[in-house]
Design an enzyme around this catalytic site. Structure first.
Site, PDB file in Angstrom:
ATOM      1  N   ASN A  85      40.704  30.955  45.655  1.00  0.00           N
ATOM      2  CA  ASN A  85      39.785  31.220  44.545  1.00  0.00           C
ATOM      3  C   ASN A  85      40.491  30.757  43.276  1.00  0.00           C
ATOM      4  O   ASN A  85      41.418  31.409  42.802  1.00  0.00           O
ATOM      5  CB  ASN A  85      39.477  32.725  44.491  1.00  0.00           C
ATOM      6  CG  ASN A  85      38.679  33.112  43.262  1.00  0.00           C
ATOM      7  OD1 ASN A  85      38.131  32.252  42.565  1.00  0.00           O
ATOM      8  ND2 ASN A  85      38.603  34.407  42.992  1.00  0.00           N
ATOM      9  N   TRP A  86      40.018  29.622  42.756  1.00  0.00           N
ATOM     10  CA  TRP A  86      40.704  29.040  41.596  1.00  0.00           C
ATOM     11  C   TRP A  86      40.361  29.725  40.276  1.00  0.00           C
ATOM     12  O   TRP A  86      40.962  29.415  39.238  1.00  0.00           O
ATOM     13  CB  TRP A  86      40.371  27.538  41.504  1.00  0.00           C
ATOM     14  CG  TRP A  86      41.195  26.697  42.413  1.00  0.00           C
ATOM     15  CD1 TRP A  86      42.225  27.102  43.211  1.00  0.00           C
ATOM     16  CD2 TRP A  86      41.067  25.279  42.610  1.00  0.00           C
ATOM     17  NE1 TRP A  86      42.745  26.033  43.895  1.00  0.00           N
ATOM     18  CE2 TRP A  86      42.059  24.902  43.546  1.00  0.00           C
ATOM     19  CE3 TRP A  86      40.217  24.293  42.102  1.00  0.00           C
ATOM     20  CZ2 TRP A  86      42.217  23.582  43.969  1.00  0.00           C
ATOM     21  CZ3 TRP A  86      40.380  22.988  42.520  1.00  0.00           C
ATOM     22  CH2 TRP A  86      41.372  22.631  43.449  1.00  0.00           C
ATOM     23  N   LYS A  87      39.360  30.594  40.292  1.00  0.00           N
ATOM     24  CA  LYS A  87      38.947  31.271  39.053  1.00  0.00           C
ATOM     25  C   LYS A  87      38.682  30.214  37.956  1.00  0.00           C
ATOM     26  O   LYS A  87      38.168  29.154  38.261  1.00  0.00           O
ATOM     27  CB  LYS A  87      39.980  32.323  38.645  1.00  0.00           C
ATOM     28  CG  LYS A  87      40.299  33.251  39.829  1.00  0.00           C
ATOM     29  CD  LYS A  87      41.077  34.473  39.485  1.00  0.00           C
ATOM     30  CE  LYS A  87      41.315  35.279  40.769  1.00  0.00           C
ATOM     31  NZ  LYS A  87      41.920  36.575  40.532  1.00  0.00           N
ATOM     32  N   GLY A 129      44.133  34.088  45.258  1.00  0.00           N
ATOM     33  CA  GLY A 129      43.841  33.714  43.878  1.00  0.00           C
ATOM     34  C   GLY A 129      44.968  32.885  43.292  1.00  0.00           C
ATOM     35  O   GLY A 129      45.083  31.682  43.516  1.00  0.00           O
ATOM     36  N   GLY A 130      45.856  33.544  42.550  1.00  0.00           N
ATOM     37  CA  GLY A 130      46.950  32.869  41.841  1.00  0.00           C
ATOM     38  C   GLY A 130      47.731  31.886  42.712  1.00  0.00           C
ATOM     39  O   GLY A 130      48.036  30.771  42.272  1.00  0.00           O
ATOM     40  N   SER A 161      47.041  39.561  45.542  1.00  0.00           N
ATOM     41  CA  SER A 161      48.469  39.205  45.452  1.00  0.00           C
ATOM     42  C   SER A 161      49.038  38.663  46.770  1.00  0.00           C
ATOM     43  O   SER A 161      50.172  38.980  47.145  1.00  0.00           O
ATOM     44  CB  SER A 161      49.280  40.410  44.957  1.00  0.00           C
ATOM     45  OG  SER A 161      48.841  40.781  43.655  1.00  0.00           O
ATOM     46  N   GLY A 181      45.861  40.118  41.268  1.00  0.00           N
ATOM     47  CA  GLY A 181      46.569  39.544  40.129  1.00  0.00           C
ATOM     48  C   GLY A 181      47.664  40.432  39.572  1.00  0.00           C
ATOM     49  O   GLY A 181      48.165  40.201  38.477  1.00  0.00           O
TER      50      GLY A 181
HETATM   51  P1  PGA Z   1      45.256  37.143  43.384  1.00  0.00           P
HETATM   52  O1  PGA Z   1      43.649  37.127  43.304  1.00  0.00           O
HETATM   53  O2  PGA Z   1      45.634  36.495  44.700  1.00  0.00           O
HETATM   54  O3  PGA Z   1      45.706  36.373  42.201  1.00  0.00           O
HETATM   55  O4  PGA Z   1      45.671  38.588  43.365  1.00  0.00           O
HETATM   56  C1  PGA Z   1      42.860  37.358  44.442  1.00  0.00           C
HETATM   57  C2  PGA Z   1      41.403  37.222  44.073  1.00  0.00           C
HETATM   58  O5  PGA Z   1      41.042  37.524  42.931  1.00  0.00           O
HETATM   59  O6  PGA Z   1      40.581  36.801  44.899  1.00  0.00           O
END
Ligand code: PGA
Length: 257
Positions: free
Chosen positions: A12-14, A236-237, A215, A175
């Site tokens: 998920n690149w946001k 995500g990150g 995370s 995150g």
């Molecule tokens: P993160 O985000 O891996 O940065 O914690 C996960 C997500 O929001 O899907």
């Protein structure tokens, strides 16, 4: 995971990456993931869907979106409809992400309308659910998940469930670097499957993939995948950096080196 279906690794690149950055990443990732057994999904920003989907053609990567509107079309300035995502090359959409719930006030009823619209138009859906830290501490996790799942899946037919993936994303782990441990996630995925079994037949529930997000990093990815009820990861990150994401996608290879 236990079943024969392939492990799902979704990124998920946001709100990160321009077209040039997206295309370059996908080109290089496509070359690296040839040996993977995972199903690789990348949710990119709206503006990069078309170019990312074109670059991903013929590779093992599927491109999707991170949100959409519930209406089929209309006077909704700034919104994007499911059929526009499909037109741009998206194969799936993430719905109900906690950042959308928190920063854009999306409630379960709205998410439910989006889930139904996306499935009806032919998109796969990654539906995110998860409790906050205070809810977990108050031992309300099961109640919260039950409310979210029941409301978000209201009126979703058993036939459409094959196109649904559930992402368990505890809000406190997203995150923050504070990932939920594999045993905690395993236990919670079992709870999610039990809740789903009150809504759909056992046969169908067995086949629903439940993935974990919060995370996830190369160092903890394998511990999750080793659990029987964790069918994949939503990253995500750690999906933004090519080498880091490659290590998660090619976890079998990296586990042996
Ligand atoms: P993160 O985000 O891996 O940065 O914690 C996960 C997500 O929001 O899907």
């Amino acid at each position: 995971m236990e079943s024969e279906a392939s492990v799902i690794i979704a990124g998920n690149w946001k709100m990160y990456k321009t077209n040039i950055e997206a295309v370059d990443f996908i080109k290089k990732l496509g070359e690296k993931i040839a040996p993977t057994k995972a199903q690789v999904l990348l949710a990119v920003p709206f503006t990069a869907i078309a170019s990312a989907a074109k670059e991903a053609e013929g590779s093992l990567i599927e491109i999707g979106a991170q949100n959409m509107n519930d209406a089929s079309e209309g006077a909704f300035t700034g919104e994007v409809a499911a059929k526009m995502l499909i037109d741009a090359g998206a194969k799936f959409v993430i719905l109900g992400h906690s950042e959308r719930r928190r920063y854009f006030n999306e409630d379960n009823a709205f998410i439910n309308r989006k889930v139904k619209r996306a499935l009806q138009e032919g998109l796969k859906v990654i539906l995110c659910v998860g409790e906050s830290l205070s809810e977990r501490e108050a031992e309300k996790t099961e109640e919260v998940l039950q409310n979210q799942l029941k409301a978000c899946l209201d009126g979703v037919l058993e036939d459409d469930i094959k196109n649904l993936i559930i992402a368990y994303e505890p809000v406190w782990a997203i995150g923050t670097g504070l990932n939920a441990t594999a045993p905690v996630v395993e236990e919670t995925h079992l709870v999610i499957r039990q809740i789903l079994a009150t809504l759909y037949s056992e046969e169908v529930v067995k086949r629903i993939s439940i993935i974990y997000g919060g995370s996830v990093k190369p160092a903890n990815a394998l511990a999750y995948i080793d659990e029987p009820n964790i069918d994949g990861l939503l990253v995500g990150g750690a999906s933004l950096d090519l080498d880091t994401f490659d290590q998660i996608v090619n976890y079998q290879h990296h586990a042996n080196t």
